[in-house]
Each structure stands twice: as C-alpha cells, then as structure tokens.
Design an enzyme around this catalytic site. Structure first.
Site, PDB file in Angstrom:
ATOM      1  CB  THR A  78     -51.495  78.055 -80.882  1.00  0.00           C
ATOM      2  OG1 THR A  78     -51.767  77.940 -79.481  1.00  0.00           O
ATOM      3  CG2 THR A  78     -52.615  77.389 -81.665  1.00  0.00           C
ATOM      4  NE  ARG A 123     -55.485  83.120 -74.138  1.00  0.00           N
ATOM      5  CZ  ARG A 123     -54.270  82.575 -74.068  1.00  0.00           C
ATOM      6  NH1 ARG A 123     -54.048  81.365 -74.546  1.00  0.00           N
ATOM      7  NH2 ARG A 123     -53.267  83.244 -73.558  1.00  0.00           N
ATOM      8  CE  LYS A 140     -51.382  77.838 -69.359  1.00  0.00           C
ATOM      9  NZ  LYS A 140     -50.436  77.520 -70.419  1.00  0.00           N
ATOM     10  CB  SER A 192     -48.682  82.605 -71.769  1.00  0.00           C
ATOM     11  OG  SER A 192     -48.765  81.533 -70.862  1.00  0.00           O
ATOM     12  CB  ALA A 193     -49.398  85.493 -75.426  1.00  0.00           C
ATOM     13  CB  CYS A 194     -44.151  83.390 -77.026  1.00  0.00           C
ATOM     14  SG  CYS A 194     -43.721  84.654 -75.819  1.00  0.00           S
ATOM     15  CG  ASP A 212     -50.569  75.601 -73.097  1.00  0.00           C
ATOM     16  OD1 ASP A 212     -49.648  76.437 -73.214  1.00  0.00           O
ATOM     17  OD2 ASP A 212     -51.356  75.614 -72.142  1.00  0.00           O
ATOM     18  NE  ARG A 214     -51.570  81.795 -67.470  1.00  0.00           N
ATOM     19  CZ  ARG A 214     -50.417  82.422 -67.315  1.00  0.00           C
ATOM     20  NH1 ARG A 214     -49.959  82.671 -66.102  1.00  0.00           N
ATOM     21  NH2 ARG A 214     -49.719  82.811 -68.349  1.00  0.00           N
ATOM     22  CE1 TYR A 268     -58.159  83.997 -70.150  1.00  0.00           C
ATOM     23  CE2 TYR A 268     -56.626  83.156 -68.516  1.00  0.00           C
ATOM     24  CZ  TYR A 268     -56.913  83.496 -69.824  1.00  0.00           C
ATOM     25  OH  TYR A 268     -55.966  83.311 -70.799  1.00  0.00           O
ATOM     26  N   GLY A 269     -59.939  81.062 -68.233  1.00  0.00           N
ATOM     27  CA  GLY A 269     -59.222  79.834 -68.603  1.00  0.00           C
ATOM     28  C   GLY A 269     -58.263  79.286 -67.567  1.00  0.00           C
ATOM     29  N   GLY A 270     -57.052  79.828 -67.572  1.00  0.00           N
ATOM     30  CA  GLY A 270     -55.993  79.271 -66.726  1.00  0.00           C
ATOM     31  C   GLY A 270     -56.305  79.309 -65.232  1.00  0.00           C
ATOM     32  CG  ASN A 282     -55.015  86.575 -72.631  1.00  0.00           C
ATOM     33  OD1 ASN A 282     -54.316  85.859 -73.365  1.00  0.00           O
ATOM     34  ND2 ASN A 282     -55.430  86.159 -71.437  1.00  0.00           N
ATOM     35  CG  ASN A 285     -40.802  80.458 -87.268  1.00  0.00           C
ATOM     36  OD1 ASN A 285     -39.950  81.304 -87.558  1.00  0.00           O
ATOM     37  ND2 ASN A 285     -41.879  80.764 -86.567  1.00  0.00           N
ATOM     38  CG  HIS A 316     -45.896  76.509 -70.641  1.00  0.00           C
ATOM     39  ND1 HIS A 316     -45.608  77.857 -70.582  1.00  0.00           N
ATOM     40  CD2 HIS A 316     -47.130  76.422 -71.173  1.00  0.00           C
ATOM     41  CE1 HIS A 316     -46.627  78.548 -71.051  1.00  0.00           C
ATOM     42  NE2 HIS A 316     -47.567  77.706 -71.421  1.00  0.00           N
TER      43      HIS A 316
HETATM   44  O1  SAT Z   1     -53.488  80.366 -68.665  1.00  0.00           O
HETATM   45  S1  SAT Z   1     -54.203  80.024 -69.888  1.00  0.00           S
HETATM   46  O2  SAT Z   1     -54.087  78.600 -70.109  1.00  0.00           O
HETATM   47  O3  SAT Z   1     -55.571  80.411 -69.776  1.00  0.00           O
HETATM   48  C1  SAT Z   1     -53.489  80.819 -71.202  1.00  0.00           C
HETATM   49  C2  SAT Z   1     -52.024  80.953 -71.079  1.00  0.00           C
HETATM   50  O4  SAT Z   1     -51.577  81.835 -70.359  1.00  0.00           O
HETATM   51  O5  SAT Z   1     -51.292  80.176 -71.700  1.00  0.00           O
HETATM   52 MN    MN Z   2     -49.598  78.258 -72.037  1.00  0.00          MN
END
Ligand code: SAT
Ligand code: MN
Length: 587
Positions: free
Chosen positions: A254, A365, A207, A249-251, A276, A70, A198-200, A363, A492, A227
């Site tokens: 999923t 995916r 998003k 994002s990325a923490c 997400d 993004r 790209y995705g987002g 990143n 967790n 989110h």
């Molecule tokens: O923005 S995306 O949905 O492509 C990925 C993310 O940042 O969560």
């Molecule tokens: Mn996200």
C-alpha cells in the site's frame, strides 16, 4: 425471486434451505443501504462511530480476539486430484470438503439475515473483469464489500447478462477456530468459508476469488491473477510508466502504491491503480495490461503516519472502517507509530495497559474506497487496463537480496519470481520473521500447483512481443544491529526511476550471475545522505550467500518433483553455474 438468473435464484434457495436464515436481503449497493447497514451494526454494537468531527463517517469494528488474520492452515484448495492443488496448498477431496463444511453450515444463519452480494471484480464495463456473488450472514462483510468492490445492482445486471459467476458462501458461524475452514473448489468456481469474519477469510471477492479462484481461471483463459500493486510513475517531463509489484502481505504494497516523492525529486508524480491485486492480460499491442479487480484498500494501519505515508494518513480520516485499532480518550482511532495522540482503549476494548501488548493489533486494518486516495487515477476504471513497463518481485530480507536487480529476460524473470523468499509477517496467524519461500508473493494465494503456475508464467514469453522487464527489490536490508539501512518509503522512487531507465534502455548495469545490478552512480542520490559503504552493500552480492540461496531454491523446487518446468530448472542451473565460476575465479 429477485433475479432473472435461475441458477442464481436456485443457489440462494439451496443455501437458505441449508443455513436457515430469518431473512434474505439482496444488496443493491446503494449509499442508503450502506448507511442503513452501519446504523444497524451500531445498534447491535458491532460497529462504533469514531469521533465524527475529526473522523467523519469513520467506524471501528473489534473482532473476536482469535480472529485477526488469515488462517493458512485452515485454507484448502479442493481439486479432484491432490497433485493439481500441489504441495503449495492444503488439499481435501471435493466430496469430503463439501460434506465437512456443509455440516457446519447447517442452520448456521438461524436468527440472522442472509445477504446476497453480487459483485464485479474489475471495471463494470471491462472485458477483463469477472463477477461473483457472495452470500454472507455478516453485515461487516457487506459494508466492507461495498468499499472494496463494485457491488449491487450494476454487478447483478452484468451477471444476469453473462449467466455465470463465482459462487462464494460465507458465514461467521460461531467463530470457534476448531470449526473454521476456508475452502476453494476451483473446478466448480466456488468458495465456502465459515468461522471467521476477518478480511481475507470473509471478504470472498479478495484473496479467495480474485487470487485463488481467479489464478485457476486465468490459467484456463490465458491470463494471470497476481498479488501485485499497480502504480503509475509520471516523470517531470510528463512520461508515465506503469509498474506492477508483487510483495508478500504486510511488506508495504500500500505504501509503495501511494508513494510520495521526496522534496529532493521535484516534479515526479505517482498515481495509484491498485495496492494488492492485479489481473494481467496480454493484449493486441503485444504488451501485458493490468487491471485492479478491487475498488478499495484493506491496508495495515500500524506504522501509517504523516511521514511514512501522508496520502494514506489523510485518506483514512473520513469514510473509513477501522478494524482492531485502539482509541484515544477523544474517540479517535490510534495505532502504534501514529505519532499523534495517546491510546486510552486497546484493540480488545480494554483500558490501555502497555503490559498487555500493543494498543492496536499488529494486523489491524483500514478499509476505504479507492477514491479516498489523493492520488487516485480514473485510469483505475479503464476497461483495457494499463500497459506494464515492469513487473517487480520482492520480499522482506534482512540480508542477501540487494536493493534492486533486473532479470536477464522473461524466462530468467520467472525464476526470480519463483525463487522469492521472505520473512513472515503478522498478516497470517503463525510465527513472524522466519524466511519462507513465497514465489511471486503467491504462496498463500495460488489456487493450483505452483509447478503448473510457473509453466503458465513461462508461456507468456511467446505471447508478448513487448514484455515488461522483470526486477527484484528489497527495502528491508538491516545492519548488524537490526537497523534498516535503506530509508524506504518515498525514497523508493529512486529505485523505481532506475527500473524505468533500464526498461527504456537509458542506462547500463553491472552484470552478475543473479542478474543486472545498478552501478551505484546510476541511482540518483541527491538530497539523500547515505554512506557509500552502505550503498555498496545495497548494490552488490555475496556470491557464497547466493550459492546457498540457490541451493535452497533448488531444494524447494524439488518438493514439486517432475512437474517443475525444464526451462525453470535450466535457468536455475545457469545461475548456479555463473556463481560457481565467479567463486572459482576468486580462489
Ligand atoms: O488477507 S487480507 O486480504 O485480509 C490481508 C492480507 O493478508 O493481505
Ligand atoms: Mn495482500
């Protein structure tokens, strides 16, 4: 005309007149259409079949190397007044934004096909779902939208019935970062995005619609677009609790959504509803209900292996699209920490050379339909959603934030969410690893002024007779040598159990100025070998560090001026006061 809805037909005509495509294709959403799109992209070379024996129906897409994440610096919220977008967004006046981006759209689809994608965010028969139409010239977007949303004829039928929809216009343009913009017009319920595939930036249902536009729409209609992942946790006794959790994002959203209980906690089951985005609605039962507007996952690939997330590892062995991963000599997808195979070709299609960086982009995916998930639940289709027991905020913090703590009540919980800070990740183009404020993990996604958003959050206090508990987690504490001190992943679940026990009033807690912390013995540690010193560090706070943190949060709030709700300021003052009392007692 391929629709009975005049407003839609007219919009498609206008866009075609501006962008000049060679052809127009209305997506039906059928499997045959998906197969045909894949075949066409293979012929064009934008999609490559992976090893069909070991990865049936899996494909690889390599993006332009400058188009891998993004682009928050090119993402705008274009409300009539700048103050309505707030200091949390880049703003441009709507007229100027339309003029600027329309100039880039002029003739942008020459030689290409214009695809019309009607889609529904949320179950097709849910009163909580909302629809949109994306126009795009990217076949990659079409196949990803098919995996990520309910798209095609069924969505179009609902749109024609309702007569309204969010408009999203997208073109990959020429992929020049200097001619790349992601623009949102919340007052018009529309989006325009050009110059990125790209995705987002390009899958506009995600998003752009389900967070930025929907957050604005949700404020007007009395709900929340967040989110957050949604997960069901079933105890050995068969009691299921639903939790929504906001992480940047990325923490690991999923991984948490698909958590696999460790062997030492037999009988526990996890059900994924979403990984997400969650749309939260107060319902007649006085509780907050959640639906996942999406129907697939767009997850980070590196780090996924049989130990970290077996479910995800299995789920992406069939019917998946990979973006920017590496390949082995036998044409299987490969990524850092896969713990299987060796890379032969990197994410830029070059022979792999460790000197040129990671084989898969950090990143990179996967895209898969939610039903690929071994712990998918059909409740994902429930029109009323699921009632939430807890809302959990979190961030990536090497120090400071304990493993878990609970807010005193809803109002304090809003402060906990609004004060979230997290170290940045590769999901956005920019520096990685610096702490930034990321309220409710929505910094990149809130479609209006955060101060108004916090006021909206506070308003739910009086609208929920049985509100979810609010918590904060941090899986990312490190020791002096930079090693993670909490094992994370399946372990967790121990923290989620504490959260559930608290919402059920089954256990006590240790009251501190920042909220309730666990008594170390209330986190079930059987089968886990962790030093008691480490556990103490994870379940206590350093008051002086927290004083500095609250000062930083206050300074951040100050950037929003008088729009910050008084109740939030009062909550902050109460925490600061509590911390200075503790400090005074200690000295
Ligand atoms: O923005 S995306 O949905 O492509 C990925 C993310 O940042 O969560
Ligand atoms: Mn996200």
């Amino acid at each position: 005309m391929t629709t009975s809805l005049e407003a839609l037909a007219a919009w498609v005509d206008d866009v075609a007149a501006l962008t000049r495509p060679d052809r127009i294709h209305w997506c039906t959403g059928s499997d045959a259409e998906y197969a045909e799109m894949v075949r066409r992209m293979e012929a064009e070379g934008t999609l490559t079949a992976l090893n069909q024996d070991t990865y049936p129906n899996c494909y690889l897409h390599l993006s332009d190397p400058s188009d891998v994440a993004r682009v928050e610096h090119l993402t705008y919220v274009c409300t009539r007044t700048e103050a309505d977008a707030g200091p949390n967004n880049h703003w441009m006046a709507p007229d100027e934004a339309h003029a600027k981006i329309d100039a880039l759209f002029e003739g942008a689809m020459r030689g290409r096909t214009l695809y019309v994608i009607p889609y529904c965010m949320g179950p097709l028969d849910s009163p909580l779902a909302r629809c949109g139409v994306e126009i795009t010239d990217s076949p990659y977007v079409v196949v990803n939208m098919k995996l990520m949303t309910r798209m095609g004829d069924a969505a179009l039928e609902r749109i024609e019935r309702e007569g309204h929809f969010v408009k999203g216009l997208h073109s990959t343009g020429d992929l020049d970062p200097n001619r790349r913009f992601i623009m949102h017009f919340p007052e018009e319920l529309s989006i325009k995005s050009i110059g990125s595939g790209y995705g987002g930036n390009a899958l506009l249902g995600k998003k752009c619609h389900a967070l930025r536009i929907a957050s604005y729409q949700a404020r007007e209609e009395g709900w929340l677009a967040e989110h957050m992942l949604i997960v069901g946790i079933e105890s050995p006794a068969g009691e299921t609790h639903y939790i929504a959790c906001a992480l940047p994002s990325a923490c690991g959203k999923t991984n948490l959504a698909m958590l696999i209980p460790p062997e030492s906690l037999p009988g526990w089951k996890i059900w994924t509803l979403g990984d997400d985005i969650a749309w939260l609605h107060p319902r007649d039962d006085g509780r907050l209900h959640a639906i996942n507007p999406e129907s697939g996952y767009f997850g980070v690939v590196p780090g996924t292996n049989a130990r970290t997330n077996r479910n995800a590892f299995d789920m992406i062995t069939h019917d998946a699209i990979f973006t920017n991963v590496a390949r082995t000599a036998t044409n299987e997808p490969w990524w850092e920490d896969k713990k299987e195979g060796e890379p032969a070709i990197d994410w830029q299609g070059r022979p792999y050379d460790p000197a040129s960086g990671p084989a898969a982009h950090p990143n990179s995916r996967f895209t898969v339909g939610a039903k690929n998930n071994p712990v998918y639940t059909s409740l994902s289709e429930a029109p009323e959603g699921v009632p939430l027991s807890a809302i959990v905020f979190g961030g990536r913090r090497k120090e400071l934030a304990p493993l878990v703590y609970q807010a005193r009540d809803w109002r304090h919980g809003v402060l906990v969410g609004a004060g979230v800070g997290s170290e940045t990740t590769a999901a956005n183009i920019g520096e990685v690893g610096i702490v930034r404020r990321d309220p409710m993990a929505m910094k990149p996604f809130c479609g209006y002024n955060f101060a108004d958003y916090w006021a909206h959050w506070l308003s739910f206090e009086s609208r929920l007779s049985n509100p979810p508990g609010i918590f904060h987690i941090n899986w990312f504490r490190q020791d002096k040598d930079g090693r993670f001190i909490w094992p994370g992943f399946g372990e967790n679940l121990r923290v989620l159990r504490w959260i559930i026990d608290r919402t059920e009033d089954r256990i006590g807690a240790h009251e501190t100025p920042i909220g309730y912390l666990p008594h170390a013995e209330d986190i079930d540690m059987q089968g886990l070998d962790i030093d008691s010193d480490v556990m103490r560090a994870l379940t206590s706070i350093d008051e002086s560090q927290w004083q500095a943190e609250m000062d930083a949060i206050e300074a951040y709030f100050d950037t929003f001026g008088d729009r910050v709700p008084a109740a939030l300021r009062d909550e902050l003052a109460a925490v600061k006061n509590g911390l200075s009392n503790v400090a005074a007692k200690a000295s």
